[in-house]
Design an enzyme around this catalytic site. Structure first.
Site, PDB file in Angstrom:
ATOM      1  N   GLY A   1       0.807  -1.224   0.000  1.00  0.00           N
ATOM      2  CA  GLY A   1       0.000   0.000   0.000  1.00  0.00           C
ATOM      3  C   GLY A   1       0.833   1.263   0.000  1.00  0.00           C
ATOM      4  O   GLY A   1       2.055   1.235   0.117  1.00  0.00           O
TER       5      GLY A   1
ATOM      6  N   GLY B   1       2.522   3.684   1.556  1.00  0.00           N
ATOM      7  CA  GLY B   1       3.051   3.914   2.897  1.00  0.00           C
ATOM      8  C   GLY B   1       3.559   5.328   3.095  1.00  0.00           C
ATOM      9  O   GLY B   1       3.698   5.800   4.224  1.00  0.00           O
TER      10      GLY B   1
ATOM     11  N   ARG C   1      -1.348   0.062  -9.746  1.00  0.00           N
ATOM     12  CA  ARG C   1      -0.244  -0.869 -10.014  1.00  0.00           C
ATOM     13  C   ARG C   1      -0.763  -2.291 -10.168  1.00  0.00           C
ATOM     14  O   ARG C   1      -1.895  -2.576  -9.776  1.00  0.00           O
ATOM     15  CB  ARG C   1       0.720  -0.846  -8.808  1.00  0.00           C
ATOM     16  CG  ARG C   1       1.264   0.522  -8.500  1.00  0.00           C
ATOM     17  CD  ARG C   1       1.151   0.821  -6.999  1.00  0.00           C
ATOM     18  NE  ARG C   1       1.432   2.245  -6.756  1.00  0.00           N
ATOM     19  CZ  ARG C   1       2.638   2.746  -6.678  1.00  0.00           C
ATOM     20  NH1 ARG C   1       3.676   1.948  -6.732  1.00  0.00           N
ATOM     21  NH2 ARG C   1       2.808   4.034  -6.505  1.00  0.00           N
TER      22      ARG C   1
ATOM     23  N   ASP D   1       4.469  -4.264  -7.188  1.00  0.00           N
ATOM     24  CA  ASP D   1       3.846  -3.037  -6.659  1.00  0.00           C
ATOM     25  C   ASP D   1       4.451  -1.793  -7.309  1.00  0.00           C
ATOM     26  O   ASP D   1       3.968  -0.687  -7.097  1.00  0.00           O
ATOM     27  CB  ASP D   1       4.006  -2.956  -5.137  1.00  0.00           C
ATOM     28  CG  ASP D   1       5.452  -3.052  -4.692  1.00  0.00           C
ATOM     29  OD1 ASP D   1       6.111  -4.035  -5.047  1.00  0.00           O
ATOM     30  OD2 ASP D   1       5.932  -2.124  -4.011  1.00  0.00           O
ATOM     31  N   ASN D   2       5.505  -1.990  -8.102  1.00  0.00           N
ATOM     32  CA  ASN D   2       6.119  -0.861  -8.797  1.00  0.00           C
ATOM     33  C   ASN D   2       5.897  -0.944 -10.308  1.00  0.00           C
ATOM     34  O   ASN D   2       6.639  -0.352 -11.080  1.00  0.00           O
ATOM     35  CB  ASN D   2       7.617  -0.802  -8.495  1.00  0.00           C
ATOM     36  CG  ASN D   2       7.901  -0.431  -7.048  1.00  0.00           C
ATOM     37  OD1 ASN D   2       7.060   0.179  -6.385  1.00  0.00           O
ATOM     38  ND2 ASN D   2       9.065  -0.789  -6.546  1.00  0.00           N
TER      39      ASN D   2
ATOM     40  N   ASP E   1       7.629   4.949  -9.635  1.00  0.00           N
ATOM     41  CA  ASP E   1       8.407   4.700  -8.413  1.00  0.00           C
ATOM     42  C   ASP E   1       9.912   4.734  -8.652  1.00  0.00           C
ATOM     43  O   ASP E   1      10.584   3.700  -8.743  1.00  0.00           O
ATOM     44  CB  ASP E   1       8.008   3.371  -7.759  1.00  0.00           C
ATOM     45  CG  ASP E   1       6.825   3.578  -6.815  1.00  0.00           C
ATOM     46  OD1 ASP E   1       6.259   4.682  -6.803  1.00  0.00           O
ATOM     47  OD2 ASP E   1       6.478   2.636  -6.090  1.00  0.00           O
TER      48      ASP E   1
HETATM   49  P1  AMP Z   1       9.296   0.766  -2.607  1.00  0.00           P
HETATM   50  O1  AMP Z   1      10.337  -0.298  -2.571  1.00  0.00           O
HETATM   51  O2  AMP Z   1       9.843   2.165  -2.460  1.00  0.00           O
HETATM   52  O3  AMP Z   1       8.398   0.651  -3.793  1.00  0.00           O
HETATM   53  O4  AMP Z   1       8.391   0.585  -1.317  1.00  0.00           O
HETATM   54  C1  AMP Z   1       7.748  -0.617  -0.991  1.00  0.00           C
HETATM   55  C2  AMP Z   1       6.705  -0.370   0.052  1.00  0.00           C
HETATM   56  O5  AMP Z   1       7.265   0.244   1.217  1.00  0.00           O
HETATM   57  C3  AMP Z   1       5.560   0.545  -0.376  1.00  0.00           C
HETATM   58  O6  AMP Z   1       4.381   0.047   0.196  1.00  0.00           O
HETATM   59  C4  AMP Z   1       5.940   1.868   0.218  1.00  0.00           C
HETATM   60  O7  AMP Z   1       4.825   2.691   0.430  1.00  0.00           O
HETATM   61  C5  AMP Z   1       6.597   1.462   1.522  1.00  0.00           C
HETATM   62  N1  AMP Z   1       7.559   2.467   1.982  1.00  0.00           N
HETATM   63  C6  AMP Z   1       8.768   2.745   1.464  1.00  0.00           C
HETATM   64  N2  AMP Z   1       9.371   3.734   2.144  1.00  0.00           N
HETATM   65  C7  AMP Z   1       8.526   4.109   3.130  1.00  0.00           C
HETATM   66  C8  AMP Z   1       8.562   5.084   4.170  1.00  0.00           C
HETATM   67  N3  AMP Z   1       9.597   5.889   4.350  1.00  0.00           N
HETATM   68  N4  AMP Z   1       7.491   5.161   4.974  1.00  0.00           N
HETATM   69  C9  AMP Z   1       6.425   4.363   4.828  1.00  0.00           C
HETATM   70  N5  AMP Z   1       6.331   3.423   3.881  1.00  0.00           N
HETATM   71  C10 AMP Z   1       7.360   3.289   3.035  1.00  0.00           C
HETATM   72 MG    MG Z   2       6.791   1.346  -4.557  1.00  0.00          MG
END
Ligand code: AMP
Ligand code: MG
Length: 524
Positions: A101, A103, A201, A273-274, A283
């Site tokens: 989700g 985040g 996504r 998810d990306n 992303d």
């Molecule tokens: P990513 O690898 O950046 O695509 O992130 C994977 C998941 O981790 C996604 O659900 C993001 O929303 C969550 N996420 C990454 N960084 C953060 C953060 N600093 N705070 C909260 N959620 C995060």
């Molecule tokens: Mg992501």
């Protein structure tokens, strides 16, 4: 800003989480949770994209107002905004990871521009949401600059991508351990406003399939088709329409992968998810740009062991990701064969697109398939570029300068990183060049026409990792001029800009193994 009009179909037409508040939770039976950005201490505009602003009907006075910094830093809402975080899951590094989700991303709303186009506005780094898990919902300046810069650079390169409207500094510090090695330090925080027709996504569909929430899966698919794929509206039968839609997702993804391979972009975290359902690059995290041509290279330190997301592997990973999407869609389509056909079409379309793009890069009027012909020529070239550590961008840009009557290696003088490596391939590269020139002589396209065409597809300027890092270092020290200049250069990546030659230069030696220039970590 009073000109921003909103029509928030996602929250209006799809079910939301009945629970309120930012506490972390599993969200069932809903596509999103309503949540507002968390205010920051001192929002200040650091950079913005004039092209995206005008796309939204905003002018310079709008963007440079204090109100803009407040809204796009997360401190205020404009009339009509209905902020939410989306619920999605994903396969990360090959394994199902459950609920992920938004985040740290919060959608503000879907704005309708003066031309009637729909654009979703989404803040990244706007504070915690129910999907933040153990993290803080924030983003650091360093990673925000990288997302802002590369989104727009990709657009100007002609690669499908989400866009970036603005980069706002928060006036707050965020603590990050850049390489997960126990060296955490406070860094300046920032918020990027991303803009796309949709941020849905593959993982938005996968989460409902994984939970057996089929009615919701069906609703989200039909909503997506209706809102974002109007060209499929003519297909009356719902199952046939869903199949046509999946074929279209496969097609767009195949085209996107060809573009990444054409420009030398390595996403770095191709988890499902990306993966954008619209076939956009989405992303921007530990992505990187190819300097010396190397299909084995990955910028992502988290992936250094398996190199799952290395440059040359990206088209296959996209196929694997589409496979996961097909699995998720199966319960509401119930036909294996057409799903498999669509997946098979991915490879054909990717190959055709890739050839079409490489044909343009090489300056050929047509493509002669086969190992003895152009496929073989390209294959040999790639092997030489890899062995010789040749800069991909400089090599292809310089190819237009080759004199087909008297080919020589002179145009490539700046493309090499290592004298020994150069010496190792020189003879073979000259041989290749002879064959290439002969191939061009056969076509008899006037040199000026061929050159102009090649210069439209072989960029001179790409957001090389070290260039972005230099802009980041200066910005962290309070000097935004380097970011401004680099951003401006990347607005015309195919046009030589006198006085800006240094932005077209190969990676300097100092950057070869420097953090940020050759290796990056996942979440920042
Ligand atoms: P990513 O690898 O950046 O695509 O992130 C994977 C998941 O981790 C996604 O659900 C993001 O929303 C969550 N996420 C990454 N960084 C953060 C953060 N600093 N705070 C909260 N959620 C995060
Ligand atoms: Mg992501």
């Amino acid at each position: 800003m009073e000109y921003l009009r909103f029509d928030n179909r996602f929250v209006r037409e799809l079910p939301g989480d009945p629970e309120q508040g930012r506490h972390v939770r599993q969200v069932h039976g809903a596509c999103y949770s309503r949540v507002e950005p968390t205010p920051v201490r001192a929002p200040a505009l650091l950079a913005w994209s004039p092209e995206v602003a005008s796309l939204l009907g905003l002018d310079e006075a709008d963007v440079c107002s204090q109100e803009f910094a407040e809204v796009f830093g997360g401190n205020a809402l404009v009339q009509g905004m209905e902020p939410y975080a989306a619920c999605y899951g994903g396969h990360q590094f090959g394994n199902w990871a459950g609920q992920l989700g938004d985040g740290r991303a919060i959608t503000l709303g879907e704005t309708i521009n003066p031309q009637g186009q729909r654009w979703e506005l989404q803040l990244k780094g706007a504070g915690p949401t129910p999907y933040s898990r153990r993290a803080d919902g924030r983003a650091v300046l360093r990673s925000s600059i990288r997302e802002f810069l590369c989104s727009e650079a990709m657009h100007h390169l002609g690669v499908p991508t989400t866009r970036a409207l603005s980069l706002v500094g928060t006036g707050e510090q965020v603590v990050r351990d850049m390489f997960y090695d126990g060296h955490a330090r406070p860094e300046p925080g920032a918020v990027v406003c991303r803009v796309a027709p949709s941020f849905i996504r593959f993982g938005n569909f996968e989460i409902f399939a994984s939970r057996g929430e089929e009615p919701l899966l069906e609703r989200l698919i039909d909503f997506t088709i209706d809102r974002d794929f109007p060209e499929l509206a003519g297909e009356r039968d719902p199952v046939a329409r869903r199949l046509r839609w999946f074929e279209e997702v496969c097609r767009r993804t195949a085209v996107l992968m060809a573009h990444w391979m054409r420009v030398g972009f390595v996403h770095g975290v191709m988890n499902t998810d990306n993966m954008s359902i619209l076939g956009l690059t989405i992303d921007y995290g530990p992505y990187g740009w190819i300097d010396n041509f190397d299909p084995e290279w990955t910028p992502n330190t988290t992936d250094a062991g398996g190199r799952r997301y290395r440059f040359g592997h990206q088209p296959r990973i996209a196929h694997w990701n589409l496979w996961q999407l097909a699995n998720a869609l199966y319960p509401v389509i119930q036909q294996v064969e057409p799903l498999e056909r669509a997946l098979a079409s991915y490879a054909d379309i990717h190959e055709a697109e890739y050839r079409r793009m490489m044909q343009a890069k090489l300056g050929f009027a047509g493509w002669h398939a086969g190992e003895e012909a152009d496929d073989g020529l390209l294959d040999t070239l790639h092997r030489l570029l890899e062995r010789g550590e040749v800069d991909m961008t400089i090599f292809f840009r310089s190819l237009a300068e080759v004199d087909v009557e008297a080919p020589s290696l002179a145009p490539f003088a700046d493309a090499f990183y290592d004298e020994g490596r150069r010496a190792g391939i020189e003879a073979e590269l000259s041989g290749w060049l002879q064959a290439y020139a002969a191939r061009l002589r056969d076509e008899a396209v006037p040199a000026a026409v061929r050159r102009a065409g090649m210069n439209r597809v072989n960029p001179l300027y790409v957001p090389r990792n070290y260039l972005a890092q230099q802009a980041i270092d200066a910005a962290e020290a309070g000097d935004l001029s380097e970011l401004e200049t680099l951003f401006d250069v990347l607005r015309q990546p195919y046009v030589a800009q006198p006085g800006r030659e240094r932005f077209a230069a190969r990676r300097p030696d100092w950057a070869r193994h420097k953090a940020g220039c050759s290796m990056l970590s996942c979440s920042s």
